[in-house]
Design a protein around this motif. Structure first.
Motif, mmCIF file in Angstrom:
data_model
loop_
_atom_site.group_PDB
_atom_site.id
_atom_site.type_symbol
_atom_site.label_atom_id
_atom_site.label_comp_id
_atom_site.label_asym_id
_atom_site.label_seq_id
_atom_site.Cartn_x
_atom_site.Cartn_y
_atom_site.Cartn_z
ATOM 1 N N LYS A 614 0.842 -1.210 0.000
ATOM 2 C CA LYS A 614 0.000 0.000 0.000
ATOM 3 C C LYS A 614 0.873 1.255 0.000
ATOM 4 O O LYS A 614 0.620 2.214 -0.734
ATOM 5 N N ASP A 618 0.983 4.121 -2.970
ATOM 6 C CA ASP A 618 0.737 5.525 -2.632
ATOM 7 C C ASP A 618 1.921 6.400 -3.051
ATOM 8 O O ASP A 618 1.744 7.536 -3.508
ATOM 9 N N LEU A 621 1.695 6.983 -6.769
ATOM 10 C CA LEU A 621 0.711 8.028 -7.080
ATOM 11 C C LEU A 621 1.295 9.412 -6.807
ATOM 12 O O LEU A 621 1.055 10.365 -7.561
ATOM 13 N N SER A 696 -8.735 -1.103 -2.164
ATOM 14 C CA SER A 696 -8.444 0.317 -1.951
ATOM 15 C C SER A 696 -8.580 1.164 -3.206
ATOM 16 O O SER A 696 -8.858 2.354 -3.128
ATOM 17 N N TYR A 697 -8.368 0.564 -4.382
ATOM 18 C CA TYR A 697 -8.397 1.320 -5.622
ATOM 19 C C TYR A 697 -9.160 0.521 -6.694
ATOM 20 O O TYR A 697 -9.579 -0.602 -6.466
ATOM 21 N N LEU A 718 -3.660 0.275 -12.459
ATOM 22 C CA LEU A 718 -4.467 1.134 -11.590
ATOM 23 C C LEU A 718 -5.023 2.275 -12.434
ATOM 24 O O LEU A 718 -4.258 3.067 -12.990
ATOM 25 N N THR A 720 -7.822 4.350 -11.332
ATOM 26 C CA THR A 720 -8.281 5.476 -10.511
ATOM 27 C C THR A 720 -8.135 5.102 -9.048
ATOM 28 O O THR A 720 -8.223 3.929 -8.677
ATOM 29 N N THR A 721 -7.904 6.125 -8.237
ATOM 30 C CA THR A 721 -7.762 5.892 -6.790
ATOM 31 C C THR A 721 -9.105 5.753 -6.098
ATOM 32 O O THR A 721 -9.164 5.434 -4.912
#
Length: 866
Positions: A614, A618, A621, A696-697, A718, A720-721
């Motif tokens: 995680k 993050d 991102l 989470s995403y 991924l 979109t968050t």
């Protein structure tokens, strides 16, 4: 040595009086020192013993109080965690689920029952004769308005009549009634489950337990049948109704297994006593069917802190205590001194500012929880997240030694303070001080006056030199020896100053070199590895079972090199990689050596982290945000290809002449191999990472990637968050189903509103508007239907975003379109377009529009190059 005959002659002519002490020889001073050696020894030994012993005692006292605070904090955190776990397990219990269904069904059926006038009369009598007199003791008379407390709904009046007003059991024992005898479906369910809930109350000691309709807020069941039974807290006039806050919190976050907590507030149904609640949604399968809430028992909180008031047994002696404090600076546990002697407690706190009304409420409720104000500096520090020790004035006005720390509690910002009056805490020091003083006096009387004078004269310069030497040996190089005599001590002091200055200069040079070496070593190796290297550990190599590796390639440098000078590119890359390095530390990763256009970081290497995947995602991102920001600032076109994989690696220090900390193994190889498979400004990750963060995403699965020597690897991108909540998806789909019958009218309303908000948009639509309206509703229907499985519609949504970018749609247009869509839904649904429905549509639109904007941005990256 002084000549006695000369001394007599000088005494006669007065020259001895004028003789300066600095003119005496060391031998003369030594002879004088021998006369007072006994006193000197006593002074030195007593002084050292005092300072060392008092430091040790102070340290032990502080450690003892900190240990007590830590123990009490762990005891309460453990109790609160168990309380959360209890409620979570109870909500998942099959009997609770059945009880919620049956009691809620019975409750709904009672809404159609006729209420005879005599039942209302009985309810009026109960509230007038029993409830209001008790409540008025804890409220001002003008605050009691009878009409706002009595139930109005059919079901509420029916149930309060049968289970409260006509209940033969006295107040406080209304729970003893199992069967109201009315033969209703509700009573049958109540008779079936009341004993089951009695077992839960007895086992866990809750003050009360509630089952609540999560849609309407109706309390369909409470164990003790207080005046909140069968009422609706959402309709309460009381702005401080904690149960109302709890229901709204669960409605806002209906995720299965989530626990919501509401801090202590005065609760009218419990006669305005302080009450705190804890609740969680009840699910039957994937459907939320209600809310389980419990009223937190004050007695259990006190037991967790005081351990049955065994204060002295826990080391707090006669004046110490430990207590909790909340964000309103009010107590969250009962004071020890209230429990031991309430009258004395009232007398003491009255003089520190506690008013009579508050003291009366303490007496009525027999507690200081949510009543006693704590304005100490220790309480403020604990609530600000600090931990430490200080001498402070407490709420009783006593000077205390306070040890404070914040508590780690779900949903609550509380602190814990363990304190003891200074006089009692430092009593051993005062006793030691008296003993040393008496000993000094005894030895002083046994020492000759002349010997004491001679000892003081001799030891004065020697003490200065000794103190300076001690400071020097302890590392304090700024030593100034104030010895002004011209004897051997004066000469020694001069030489000592020279040595001290030379040592100070040498130490500064060594420290400068050490700092330079440390910086250089930490730039080459991770901080923890560098420390091990400095400790003399030369061979460093380890296996790590679980780490996550990020490999990012910076694209666009070749194209940028054509229009920027080398210093300009260097400045841009320096700023970019500095920001990456700052973020990598913030998220707990470690950067590895790599090529200038690549960035490799690992999480879980020097420090094991359970959430290493995680943290790595993050950080990735954050890298994308950084590079987008720099592109704007420098008008550049840089992008990243990012791959992430988790698994085991081997890491070690490689080389002797030129050190390097390297990682190798299958995990590092896979990450490196996948990097060129990632799309620009997207994050590509493997199944080992996806499994950890899938909730989470939002991701889409890619075709398998073949890696030489390893075979096929599954990957995800991924997109979109954001992650849509199922309850919000259901609201969107159910509300859209009501708009479908008027699809044509809704589409026309939408475009009229869109052109009203932004007239320039008309030029974007060249064809038949009726056909455009039909396409809009068809696309919207497909998107809404696909929200349950977003990975299946994301490719189509991305294509739609790229197509719109080709039509000239810009990123800022999406906000205006969203505003027009929400307005259209409000017109079409009318009163059914509630706040939860609006929030669900806002989340769904933001989810889809962000995917479209990201896809549209891909067009700008097509010419970036390598």
């Amino acid at each position: 040595m002084l000549n006695p005959q000369k001394g007599l002659r000088k005494l006669r002519d007065g020259s001895l009086i004028r003789l300066k002490l600095g003119d005496w020889t060391i031998k003369s001073k030594l002879q004088a020192l021998l006369l007072g050696v006994s006193l000197g020894s006593v002074v030195v030994v007593s002084g050292i013993g005092w300072y060392q012993t008092q430091a040790t005692l102070r340290s032990k006292i502080a450690e003892q109080l900190s240990g007590i605070r830590t123990t009490k904090a762990e005891q309460f955190e453990s109790y609160f965690e168990n309380l959360n776990n209890q409620v979570g397990m109870l909500a998942a219990d099959g009997n609770i689920v059945k009880a919620m269904v049956e009691l809620n069904g019975g409750f709904r059926n009672l809404d159609r029952n006729f209420i005879p006038p005599e039942w209302d009369t009985a309810l009026d009598a109960y509230y007038t004769e029993q409830f209001f007199p008790r409540l008025q003791k804890n409220l001002s008379p003008e605050a009691v308005i009878p009409s706002v407390y009595q139930p109005l709904g059919q079901a509420a009046r029916y149930l309060q009549y049968h289970y409260i007003a006509s209940n033969p059991n006295p107040v406080g024992k209304k729970d003893h009634l199992l069967d109201a005898g009315d033969g209703s479906a509700y009573t049958k369910a109540h008779t079936k489950y009341q004993k089951f809930f009695a077992g839960i109350i007895k086992q866990f000691g809750y003050y009360d337990l509630f089952l609540i309709n999560h849609k309407t807020g109706d309390i369909v069941y409470s164990y003790f049948k207080e005046s909140d039974f069968a009422t609706n807290p959402l309709q309460s006039f009381d702005s401080q109704n904690a149960l109302k806050d709890l229901v709204q919190a669960v409605q806002t976050n209906p995720t299965q297994g989530s626990i919501q907590v509401v801090d202590f507030k005065p609760y009218r149904a419990s006669y305005n006593a302080p009450a705190a609640f804890l609740g969680t949604p009840i699910y039957s399968g994937s459907n939320m069917i209600g809310i389980l809430a419990v009223q937190i028992p004050i007695e259990k909180i006190d037991q967790a802190i005081s351990r049955k008031n065994n204060w002295e047994g826990s080391g707090l002696q006669k004046t110490g205590e430990a207590y909790l404090v909340g964000t309103d600076f009010l107590m969250r546990s009962t004071s020890r001194f209230w429990v031991e002697d309430p009258k004395k407690y009232e007398t003491v706190v009255r003089y520190t500012g506690t008013d009579k009304r508050t003291l009366q409420l303490m007496e009525n409720f027999n507690t200081t929880i949510s009543l006693q104000k704590i304005n100490s500096s220790a309480a403020k520090a604990a609530l600000e997240g600090q931990q430490g020790m200080m001498v402070d004035r407490n709420y009783r006005g006593a000077e205390v030694l306070s040890s404070y720390t914040p508590l780690k509690l779900n949903g609550l910002n509380w602190g814990i303070i363990a304190e003891m009056e200074v006089g009692e805490a430092y009593r051993p020091l005062y006793t030691l001080q008296v003993i040393l003083l008496i000993a000094a006096v005894i030895f002083l009387l046994g020492t000759a006056f002349l010997g004491a004078i001679a000892a003081r004269i001799f030891t004065s310069p020697l003490r200065l030199l000794t103190d300076s030497a001690r400071k020097l040996s302890a590392g304090e190089m700024d030593v100034d020896v104030e010895v002004k005599s011209l004897d051997e001590f004066g000469e020694l002091a001069k030489e000592f100053k020279k040595v001290a200055n030379k040592l100070h200069q040498t130490e500064e040079e060594l420290e400068t070199k050490k700092q330079e070496n440390d910086i250089l070593l930490q730039n080459i190796l991770p901080r923890a590895i560098a420390e091990r290297r400095k400790q003399g550990e030369l061979s460093i190599a380890e296996n790590f079972k679980q780490v996550t590796i990020l490999n990012a390639h910076l694209a666009g440098i070749a194209e940028l090199n054509k229009r920027l000078s080398p210093p300009e590119i260097t400045k841009l890359l320096t700023e970019l990689f500095d920001e990456f390095d700052n973020s990598v530390e913030r998220y707990g990763l470690e950067r590895q050596n790599s090529l200038s256009t690549s960035y490799v970081a690992v999480c879980g290497l020097s420090e094991a982290r359970f959430d290493h995947s995680k943290r790595t995602v993050d950080f990735a991102l954050a890298m994308l945000e950084i590079i987008q920001r720099l592109n704007i600032n420098y008008n550049s076109a840089l992008a990243l290809r990012i791959s992430i994989h988790a698994g085991s690696v081997t890491a070690g220090v490689v080389g002797t002449q030129r050190l390097g900390y390297s990682i190798w193994g299958e995990t590092a190889y896979i990450t490196s191999s996948l990097q060129n498979k990632a799309d620009l400004n997207y994050i590509l990750l493997t199944g080992s990472v996806y499994d950890r963060i899938a909730d989470s995403y939002t991701f889409i699965q890619n075709p398998v990637v073949k890696i030489p020597g390893l075979g096929e690897v599954e990957t995800w991108t991924l997109v979109t968050t954001r992650k849509l909540v199922l309850s919000q998806v259901e609201l969107v789909q159910s509300s859209f189903a009501k708009v479908k019958p008027i699809a044509g009218q809704a589409a026309e309303l939408f475009y009229n509103r869109l052109f009203e908000l932004e007239p320039s948009f008309r030029s974007l639509f060249k064809g038949n508007m009726k056909e455009q309206e039909r396409k809009l509703m068809t696309t919207l229907a497909l998107a809404v239907e696909g929200l349950r499985q977003p990975d299946q519609i994301i490719p189509a949504v991305q294509k739609l975003g790229r197509d719109h970018a080709g039509y000239g749609v810009k990123a800022e247009y999406y906000d205006i379109v969203g505003e027009a869509l929400l307005w259209t839904l409000a017109q079409g649904l009318g009163e059914e377009f509630t706040t939860p429905v609006r929030k669900a549509w806002e989340e769904a639109y933001t989810f889809l529009s962000e995917i479209m904007k990201e896809a549209a941005a891909e067009l700008e990256l097509s010419n970036i190059g390598v």
